[in-house]
Design an enzyme around this catalytic site. Structure first.
Site, PDB file in Angstrom:
ATOM      1  N   LYS A  54      83.127  64.867  59.322  1.00  0.00           N
ATOM      2  CA  LYS A  54      83.609  65.987  58.202  1.00  0.00           C
ATOM      3  C   LYS A  54      84.191  67.149  58.906  1.00  0.00           C
ATOM      4  O   LYS A  54      83.814  67.649  59.730  1.00  0.00           O
ATOM      5  CB  LYS A  54      81.947  66.518  57.742  1.00  0.00           C
ATOM      6  N   HIS A 108      80.906  56.841  48.884  1.00  0.00           N
ATOM      7  CA  HIS A 108      80.654  58.318  49.092  1.00  0.00           C
ATOM      8  C   HIS A 108      79.239  58.756  49.226  1.00  0.00           C
ATOM      9  O   HIS A 108      78.367  57.994  48.563  1.00  0.00           O
ATOM     10  CB  HIS A 108      81.216  59.347  48.013  1.00  0.00           C
TER      11      HIS A 108
HETATM   12  O1  GKR Z   1      77.572  67.239  52.580  1.00  0.00           O
HETATM   13  O2  GKR Z   1      78.962  68.789  53.034  1.00  0.00           O
HETATM   14  C1  GKR Z   1      78.771  67.736  52.444  1.00  0.00           C
HETATM   15  C2  GKR Z   1      80.152  66.708  52.192  1.00  0.00           C
HETATM   16  O3  GKR Z   1      81.085  67.348  52.528  1.00  0.00           O
HETATM   17  C3  GKR Z   1      79.746  66.394  50.733  1.00  0.00           C
HETATM   18  O4  GKR Z   1      79.771  67.792  49.825  1.00  0.00           O
HETATM   19  C4  GKR Z   1      81.016  65.725  50.196  1.00  0.00           C
HETATM   20  O5  GKR Z   1      80.992  65.419  48.953  1.00  0.00           O
HETATM   21  O6  GKR Z   1      80.401  63.983  51.683  1.00  0.00           O
HETATM   22  C5  GKR Z   1      81.346  64.344  50.730  1.00  0.00           C
HETATM   23  C6  GKR Z   1      82.464  63.969  50.826  1.00  0.00           C
HETATM   24  O7  GKR Z   1      82.566  63.018  51.368  1.00  0.00           O
HETATM   25  O8  GKR Z   1      83.686  64.500  50.516  1.00  0.00           O
HETATM   26 MG    MG Z   2      84.833  62.985  51.151  1.00  0.00          MG
END
Ligand code: GKR
Ligand code: MG
Length: 418
Positions: free
Chosen positions: A189, A316
Site C-alpha cells: 500500500k 480487492h
Molecule cells: O485499508 O487503507 C486501506 C486500503 O487503502 C483500503 O482502504 C483500500 O480500499 O485496500 C484498498 C485498495 O486496494 O485500494
Molecule cells: Mg487498491
C-alpha cells in the site's frame, strides 16, 4: 413444492481492533467497523453476510431487513427488486473510507445475497461455490498486503507488528507475513511517502523475494506524469500497478505510456464505469469486490464482462472478518478468470467472530471449505463481544483523514499529491 422463506433478519454492527495502517487519505482508526447480517428462515436455517457499518449504510440495511420476511430464499431477483424498491431516491454509498458509489443498491444488496446463498447451500448440503457454477480451484491464493504503519495508535500499547516507515522495515514486515502465511504475491500500500521512497521499497522487496509477484497501490496519489515515471522504474519488477492516478482519463493517459498492466478498485467500481473504461483502454485488471459489486452472482457477471473485453480480474479487500473471507474464497474458487492472488487484510486483525479452523492459510492459499453454505459458523459470544466493542468505541464511520489530523493537524486528503 414447499419453499423456504425468510422469517427475520438481524443486523449487528461490530468493531474489531485495527492497527495504525497508513494510506493516502490518512491512517486506520483503532477499530474497524463491520455489520454482520443474519437472515433467518421459517425452516430454522440462518444465513450469514458481512458488510460495511457506517451509520448511513446501517440505516439502509435496516430498511431492507424490514421488507425481507416472506421472501423465498431462492428468489435472488426478488431480493434485488425489494432492495431497489426500498432504496429508490436514496443517496450515494461510502465504501472503504475512500470512495463513494452513486447508486447504493449493489452495496446494500451484497450481504443479503451472500446470506441467502449461505442458506441455499446449507439446505442443499452444498458449498456456496457449487451454487456459483462449481469450484475451478480448491485452493484460493491470497496476497500479502503490506502497509506503512506506526508502531502504535496514539496513547496505546504497540501492536505485534511494530513500525514500518522505510524500505528495510517493509521488507521485515513482508518476511514475517510470508513466513507465517506462505504468500507468493506481495502488495505494498503506497501513497504514503514520496514516490522515490516507495520505488525503493518495491525494489527492496524484489531483491528480498525474487520470484514473488509484486504490486504497489498508491490509491491515486500520483499525477499521470509521475505515474509514468514510476512505471518506467518498476518495469519488469511488478505484475501490475494499481490505481497510480485518479480517474479513468488519468489512468488512460498512463496506460498509453507503459506496458505494465494498470489495475483498479477506484475508477471502475460499478457496472456503469465499465464501458467508459473499456473505450478509453484505461485499465487492464479490475479488482472485483463482492461487497460493492452486488454480491457473488453479480461479481460473476463482472467476471464475464471482464472476460469478454479481455480485462484481467483480481480481488480487492478492506479490513474484514471471517464471513467476508469465506465469501471471497467461494467466489474466487468459482471464478475461472480470477487468476491473480486476491487481496486480504485478514493478517492484520487480531479478533474474529467465526469459529476457528475453517479458513486457515496454507502456502498463501485458503482451502475452499467443503461444508454446506459458506462453511463458517458464527461464534455468538464473539459477536456479542465485538458488538459491545462497537457500542463502546464511539466510532460510527471510517474516517482515516480526521483521525490522522489528530496527530498531524495540517494533513489533507489529497490524491494526486505527487
Ligand atoms: O485499508 O487503507 C486501506 C486500503 O487503502 C483500503 O482502504 C483500500 O480500499 O485496500 C484498498 C485498495 O486496494 O485500494
Ligand atoms: Mg487498491
Amino acid at each position: 413444492m414447499s419453499s423456504t422463506r425468510v422469517s427475520g433478519v438481524v443486523v449487528t454492527p461490530v468493531a474489531f481492533a485495527d492497527p495504525p495502517l497508513l494510506n493516502v487519505v490518512g491512517v486506520h482508526q483503532p477499530y474497524a467497523l463491520r455489520a454482520i447480517v443474519q437472515v433467518q428462515t421459517d425452516s430454522g436455517s440462518v444465513g450469514l453476510g458481512e458488510t460495511y457499518a457506517d451509520d448511513a449504510h446501517l440505516a439502509r440495511l435496516a430498511a431492507v431487513a424490514d421488507v425481507l420476511p416472506g421472501l423465498d430464499v431462492y428468489d435472488l431477483n426478488g431480493l434485488r427488486q425489494r432492495v431497489s424498491d426500498v432504496l429508490r431516491l436514496d443517496g450515494s454509498a461510502q465504501v472503504g473510507g475512500m470512495l463513494a458509489i452513486q447508486n447504493p443498491a449493489d452495496v446494500v444488496l451484497s450481504p443479503f445475497e451472500v446470506a441467502l446463498l449461505d442458506i441455499q447451500g446449507r439446505e442443499l448440503g452444498r458449498p456456496v461455490a457449487d451454487l456459483l457454477g462449481g469450484a475451478v480451484r480448491t485452493e484460493v491464493p491470497f496476497s500479502a498486503y503490506l502497509f506503512y504503519k506506526w508502531a502504535a495508535h496514539p496513547d496505546r500499547e504497540p501492536d505485534a507488528w511494530g513500525a514500518a516507515l522505510d524500505p528495510d522495515a517493509i521488507v521485515t514486515q513482508a518476511r514475517r507475513m510470508v513466513e507465517e502465511y506462505g504468500f507468493t504475491a506481495i502488495k505494498l500500500k503506497g501513497g504514503v511517502f514520496a514516490p522515490d521512497e516507495e520505488i525503493e521499497a518495491v525494489k527492496a522487496l524484489a531483491a528480498a523475494f525474487p520470484g514473488h509477484k509484486l504490486r504497489i497501490d498508491p490509491n491515486g496519489a500520483w499525477t499521470p506524469a509521475t505515474s509514468v515515471r514510476v512505471a518506467k522504474e518498476l518495469a519488469g519488477v511488478i505484475e501490475y500497478l494499481e490505481d497510480p492516478t485518479p480517474g479513468i482519463e488519468g489512468m488512460a493517459q498512463v496506460a498509453g505510456e507503459t506496458d505494465i498492466p494498470l489495475a483498479t478498485n477506484m475508477c471502475v467500481i460499478a457496472f456503469d464505469h465499465l464501458k467508459p473504461a473499456v473505450l478509453a483502454d484505461a485499465v487492464q485488471v479490475v479488482l472485483s469486490d463482492h461487497h460493492y459489486w452486488g454480491g457473488l452472482q453479480r461479481s460473476r457477471l463482472l467476471a464475464g464482462i471482464c472476460e469478454t473485453f479481455g480485462l484481467g480480474l483480481s480481488m480487492h479487500s478492506n479490513s474484514h472478518l471471517g464471513i467476508s473471507l469465506a465469501a471471497m474464497t467461494h467466489l474466487a474458487a468459482a471464478t475461472p478468470n480470477l487468476t491473480y492472488a486476491c487481496d486480504t487484510h485478514y493478517p492484520w486483525k487480531t479478533e474474529d467472530l467465526i469459529k476457528p479452523g475453517a479458513l486457515d492459510f496454507f502456502d498463501g492459499s485458503i482451502r475452499l471449505p467443503t461444508n454446506p453454505g459458506l462453511g463458517v459458523e458464527l461464534d455468538e459470544d464473539a459477536l456479542g463481544r465485538l458488538h459491545e466493542q462497537y457500542l463502546a468505541c464511539g466510532i460510527r464511520s471510517r474516517d482515516d483523514t480526521s483521525y490522522m489530523q489528530t496527530v498531524q493537524p495540517d494533513f489533507t486528503r489529497n490524491t494526486s499529491r505527487w
